[in-house]
Each structure stands twice: as C-alpha cells, then as structure tokens.
Design a protein around this motif. Structure first.
Motif, mmCIF file in Angstrom:
data_model
loop_
_atom_site.group_PDB
_atom_site.id
_atom_site.type_symbol
_atom_site.label_atom_id
_atom_site.label_comp_id
_atom_site.label_asym_id
_atom_site.label_seq_id
_atom_site.Cartn_x
_atom_site.Cartn_y
_atom_site.Cartn_z
ATOM 1 N N GLU A 81 -6.288 -62.646 16.060
ATOM 2 C CA GLU A 81 -7.607 -63.247 16.611
ATOM 3 C C GLU A 81 -7.636 -64.721 16.731
ATOM 4 O OE1 GLU A 81 -12.528 -63.084 16.193
ATOM 5 O OE2 GLU A 81 -11.225 -62.063 14.643
ATOM 6 N N TRP A 82 -6.872 -65.203 15.576
ATOM 7 C CA TRP A 82 -6.847 -66.961 15.767
ATOM 8 C C TRP A 82 -6.006 -67.264 16.799
ATOM 9 C CZ3 TRP A 82 -8.802 -71.276 15.037
ATOM 10 C CH2 TRP A 82 -8.033 -72.345 15.098
ATOM 11 N N LEU A 83 -4.565 -66.340 16.884
ATOM 12 C CA LEU A 83 -3.687 -66.787 17.946
ATOM 13 C C LEU A 83 -4.467 -66.549 19.500
ATOM 14 C CD1 LEU A 83 -0.717 -64.969 16.747
ATOM 15 C CD2 LEU A 83 -1.045 -67.466 16.767
ATOM 16 N N PRO B 198 -11.613 -76.675 18.886
ATOM 17 C CA PRO B 198 -12.496 -77.505 17.775
ATOM 18 C C PRO B 198 -12.225 -78.662 17.524
ATOM 19 C CG PRO B 198 -10.750 -75.589 17.095
ATOM 20 C CD PRO B 198 -10.583 -75.666 18.650
ATOM 21 N N SER B 199 -11.161 -79.183 17.613
ATOM 22 C CA SER B 199 -10.855 -80.450 17.131
ATOM 23 C C SER B 199 -11.750 -81.575 17.937
ATOM 24 C CB SER B 199 -9.170 -81.033 17.435
ATOM 25 O OG SER B 199 -8.975 -80.685 18.708
ATOM 26 N N LEU B 200 -12.095 -81.395 19.314
ATOM 27 C CA LEU B 200 -12.947 -81.936 20.104
ATOM 28 C C LEU B 200 -14.312 -82.084 19.286
ATOM 29 C CD1 LEU B 200 -11.784 -80.956 23.744
ATOM 30 C CD2 LEU B 200 -11.131 -82.665 22.643
ATOM 31 N N TYR B 201 -14.909 -81.049 18.874
ATOM 32 C CA TYR B 201 -16.166 -81.039 18.314
ATOM 33 C C TYR B 201 -16.256 -81.957 17.140
ATOM 34 C CZ TYR B 201 -17.401 -77.771 22.011
ATOM 35 O OH TYR B 201 -17.445 -76.975 23.004
ATOM 36 N N PRO C 43 -10.846 -67.581 9.396
ATOM 37 C CA PRO C 43 -10.252 -68.458 8.571
ATOM 38 C C PRO C 43 -8.858 -68.014 8.213
ATOM 39 C CG PRO C 43 -11.958 -67.472 7.347
ATOM 40 C CD PRO C 43 -12.064 -66.777 8.738
ATOM 41 N N VAL C 44 -7.858 -68.837 8.769
ATOM 42 C CA VAL C 44 -6.294 -68.443 8.338
ATOM 43 C C VAL C 44 -5.827 -69.865 7.799
ATOM 44 C CG1 VAL C 44 -6.287 -66.641 9.879
ATOM 45 C CG2 VAL C 44 -5.891 -68.899 10.656
ATOM 46 N N PRO C 45 -4.704 -69.814 7.311
ATOM 47 C CA PRO C 45 -3.948 -70.897 6.511
ATOM 48 C C PRO C 45 -3.690 -71.930 7.722
ATOM 49 C CG PRO C 45 -3.041 -68.685 5.605
ATOM 50 C CD PRO C 45 -4.051 -68.429 6.496
ATOM 51 N N GLN C 46 -3.615 -71.752 8.980
ATOM 52 C CA GLN C 46 -3.183 -72.606 10.134
ATOM 53 C C GLN C 46 -4.448 -73.356 10.224
ATOM 54 O OE1 GLN C 46 0.034 -71.834 9.526
ATOM 55 N NE2 GLN C 46 0.226 -72.591 11.690
ATOM 56 N N ASN C 47 -5.561 -73.061 9.979
ATOM 57 C CA ASN C 47 -6.821 -73.881 10.356
ATOM 58 C C ASN C 47 -7.515 -74.278 9.159
ATOM 59 O OD1 ASN C 47 -8.511 -71.651 9.570
ATOM 60 N ND2 ASN C 47 -9.018 -71.056 11.619
ATOM 61 N N ALA C 48 -6.871 -74.211 7.961
ATOM 62 C CA ALA C 48 -7.492 -74.745 6.799
ATOM 63 C C ALA C 48 -7.958 -76.003 6.667
ATOM 64 C CB ALA C 48 -6.677 -74.326 5.554
ATOM 65 N N ASP C 49 -7.220 -77.145 7.166
ATOM 66 C CA ASP C 49 -7.462 -78.465 7.067
ATOM 67 C C ASP C 49 -8.508 -78.791 8.145
ATOM 68 O OD1 ASP C 49 -5.403 -79.017 5.265
ATOM 69 O OD2 ASP C 49 -3.593 -79.662 6.942
ATOM 70 N N CYS D 76 -11.625 -77.692 6.566
ATOM 71 C CA CYS D 76 -12.081 -78.771 5.526
ATOM 72 C C CYS D 76 -12.639 -80.056 6.036
ATOM 73 C CB CYS D 76 -10.882 -78.913 4.621
ATOM 74 S SG CYS D 76 -11.059 -79.946 3.194
ATOM 75 N N LYS D 77 -12.234 -80.515 6.994
ATOM 76 C CA LYS D 77 -12.619 -81.749 7.637
ATOM 77 C C LYS D 77 -14.299 -81.719 8.220
ATOM 78 C CE LYS D 77 -8.326 -83.909 8.927
ATOM 79 N NZ LYS D 77 -7.388 -84.486 10.181
ATOM 80 N N ALA D 78 -14.158 -80.357 8.971
ATOM 81 C CA ALA D 78 -15.665 -80.097 9.578
ATOM 82 C C ALA D 78 -16.873 -80.077 8.436
ATOM 83 C CB ALA D 78 -15.464 -78.710 10.334
ATOM 84 N N LEU D 79 -16.425 -79.089 7.485
ATOM 85 C CA LEU D 79 -17.075 -78.898 6.256
ATOM 86 C C LEU D 79 -17.518 -80.253 5.687
ATOM 87 C CD1 LEU D 79 -15.513 -75.800 4.709
ATOM 88 C CD2 LEU D 79 -17.657 -75.842 5.723
#
Length: 397
Positions: A243-245, A303-306, A336-342, A345-348
């Motif tokens: 789903e993440w892909l 997501p990085s834009l927001y 939530p998958v390891p590829q988007n963990a960072d 964390c920033k968004a939180l």
C-alpha cells in the motif's frame, strides 16, 4: 499715614445692620477687608476704615459686596434688637481696640486654615473618588477583555475538538478499509491454498498405469523479484508495504494544470519543493509557503510538501495551519513502514510543537511520545517530553 474714612453711612433693623463705605475712586481689586463678629476693617490705601461693633453679629452668614464705588456690608445680628449706635461703648479704649483687632485677625486666620483644610479634604475625596472610578472602569474593561479571550479560547477549543473528531472518524474509516482489504486478501490466500492442496492430492503416477510413459526429468528455473523493502520474511508486512508503494506511485503523478504563464520547471512539484526549501533556509517563510502551496497544486499527495509547509507556519506562528498540514502529512504517510519513519517523526514533532504553543500540552505530549516510539534514542525529544509532563503536572497541582 492712612486717612480715616468718616463719610460712611449705616442703617439698621431689628435683625440686620447695613454699612456703606465709599471707595473714593480706588479700584475694587485693591480693597482689603477683614471682618469678625465684633470688628470690621476696610483698607484701601491711602484710606482706612474700621469699626468695633456695638454687639456681635453672625459672621458666617453676613456678607460684603464691592461695587458702584462702595463696599456694602450686610450683617445679621445675633440677637434681634435695635442698637441705636454702630460703635461699641469702649471704642476709645486702646487695649480694648487692640484686643478686638487681634481676635479678628486670629479668627480670620483660623477660618482661612479651616477653609484650606476643608478644601484639601474635598480635593482628596474628589481624587479618591476619581481614582476608585478609574479602577472600577479598568476592572470592568479587564473583565470584558478576559471574557472575550475566554470566548475566543472556547471557540478555538471547540474547533480543535471538531477537527480531532473528524480526524478520528477518518482514521477509523481508513482502518476499516484496510481491515476489509486484509480480510479479502486472507480469504483469497486461503482459497489458493485449498486449490494447491487439491492439486497435490492427485497421484502423478495414475496416468502411467494406463500405459502412458513416465514424465521425463527436467529443470525448473525460479527467479525472484527484488524487494524494495529489505525486511526479513518473518518480519515482513507485505500488505502495508504494497500500500505504501502504491501511495508513493500516486504521489509521483503530476496533475496537469493549464496555465500559459508558468514554465515547465514551475509545473514540476519537485522543483517547487526544492525552491521552497531554499526560501525556508534564507528565512523567507512566506515565499516558502507560496512555493509549497504551488507544488501541492500539482502533486496533492506528496506528504513532504505538507510537512515542510507546516514548518513554515510554525515560524510565523500560524499554529492551527501547522497542525492541519502535519495531520494531512500523517494521513499521506499511512501505512507506517520503515521507509517513512523519519517523515512521520518530523510531522509528529512539528504538530506537537504547535499544540504546545497553543498551551495544549496534553495533545503535544501525545505527539512527542508517538515520535519517541519511532526514534527512542533522540535525547532532545526525551527532554522536551519531560518538560511537557512537568507543565501538565504543575497545572493539575
């Protein structure tokens, strides 16, 4: 030497005495009057008039008027009777005259001092009343301002609660959808296993008993598709990873917007994102917001834009907009998958910071604790979370 005035006139009734003293051309502002119960003096150099009254008068209600070239005294007798003469019997006695003058001067001084004190007391009372009135008005204004603040705070809290409820419902719907997809995939997998068991249950040698030859030995080559996620099979979360892909692929799709005024680079969300990052580093936060907003127009699922736009809103203290952008980024960073963990964390952390700036420390602490679960070794996050716990505990105390 002063000249005594002899051409004055006087009249009397049983209750009143009227004395008229001519000013002889002297201006009214140069006339000095001294009066008491038994003594009257009018001094207007070089002329001088004085009289020692036959009987006492009520000096508090008596009056002296200056006008038309004369001073007119209106004296109220203490005892209604006809005097028959104006001057006292002992007028020729110098000791008597000196005593009456001194008494008149002392009485006038006492009266002046009493009037001064009374005037000062009235002034103090007036100032005290004015001060109390000002304090009362200021207290009313402070109360009104506090009421307005409380109302605005209540509106903001209600709006935030509605938004949180909407987010919770959206998350619940998304969780239900994922659960249904998982159940459908699990059902399909079980069906496939049943089919494989049926195929394995057949005897491959049954056909040879009918005279057909045995199959020849062969070699089957198996090729594996390389995995994007280097996760061991026992720890694999294949549905979430797929789903993440899929979401990543959707985020890369660029929406075609017809605008002849834009260059090809300005229609590229990656280019606009990098441009927004450059504006942010230079401190031009509003320009960075405009760049990220423009990029979202072409790629609304990145997501990085927001998340980056939320960082800009934090800098210019648009806390509600920062919370909204971080929540949108968290939605796009699901599952939530390891590829988007960072990124999660920033968004939180950014959303938790916005909550704290709004003094919503409980919500801020929840986001920081969620970030710590992703990155448990971040000492700065631990310190900030401890500070929030202290603030919450002190407010409860």
């Amino acid at each position: 030497m002063p000249l005594a005035v002899k051409d004055f006139t006087w009249e009397e009734t049983e209750k009143m005495v009227f004395i008229t003293v001519p000013l002889k051309g002297v201006k009214a502002n140069k006339v000095d009057i001294l009066s008491s119960e038994e003594y009257i003096k009018v001094n207007y150099p070089p002329y001088f008039f004085e009289t020692f009254l036959f009987a006492p008068v009520d000096d508090t209600v008596s009056s002296a008027q200056i006008g038309n070239g004369a001073v007119v005294f209106q004296l109220l007798k203490n005892e209604p009777t006809l005097w028959g003469q104006l001057h006292a019997v002992n007028t020729g006695d110098k000791d008597f005259m000196r005593k009456k003058r001194d008494e008149a001067i002392q009485r006038n001084q006492e009266r002046a001092e009493s009037e001064r004190k009374e005037k000062a007391e009235k002034k103090r009372e007036s100032e005290k009343y004015t001060l109390n009135e000002m304090m009362r008005l200021e207290e009313q204004e402070r109360g009104r301002i506090n009421d307005v603040k409380e109302e605005e705070k209540k509106k903001a809290m209600d709006e935030l609660e509605r938004w949180k409820e909407e987010q919770r419902q959206a998350a619940e719907k998304e969780r239900q959808r994922i659960l249904e997809e998982e159940m459908a995939k699990e059902a399909a997998r079980r069906e496939e296993l049943k089919k494989q068991k049926k195929r394995k249950g057949k005897n491959i040698f049954e056909e040879s008993s009918g005279g057909n030859p045995t199959r020849e030995v062969g070699k089957i080559e198996v090729k594996f598709t390389p995995r994007v996620f280097p996760t061991p099979v026992r720890e694999s979360q294949t549905p979430l990873e797929e789903e993440w892909l899929r979401k990543q692929a959707e985020a890369q799709k660029i929406i075609e917007v017809e605008d002849a005024d834009l260059t090809e680079e300005e229609k590229n969300p990656i280019f606009m994102r990098d441009k927004g990052n450059a504006f942010f580093k230079s401190g031009n936060y509003q320009a960075a917001i405009n760049a990220f907003t423009h990029a979202i127009r072409y790629s609304p699922k990145m997501p990085s834009l927001y998340s980056n736009r939320a960082a800009c809103h934090l800098k210019i203290r648009n806390f509600f907009k920062a919370i909204e952008d971080c929540s949108k980024a968290m939605d796009l960073l699901h599952p939530p998958v390891p590829q988007n963990a960072d990124s999660r964390c920033k968004a939180l952390v950014r959303r938790g910071t916005a909550f704290c700036e709004l003094e919503l420390y409980v919500e801020g602490l929840q986001d920081y604790e969620a970030a710590l679960k992703i990155n448990p070794n971040n000492e700065q996050l631990k310190q900030d979370a401890d500070k929030m716990r202290s603030i919450i505990q002190s407010s409860k105390g």
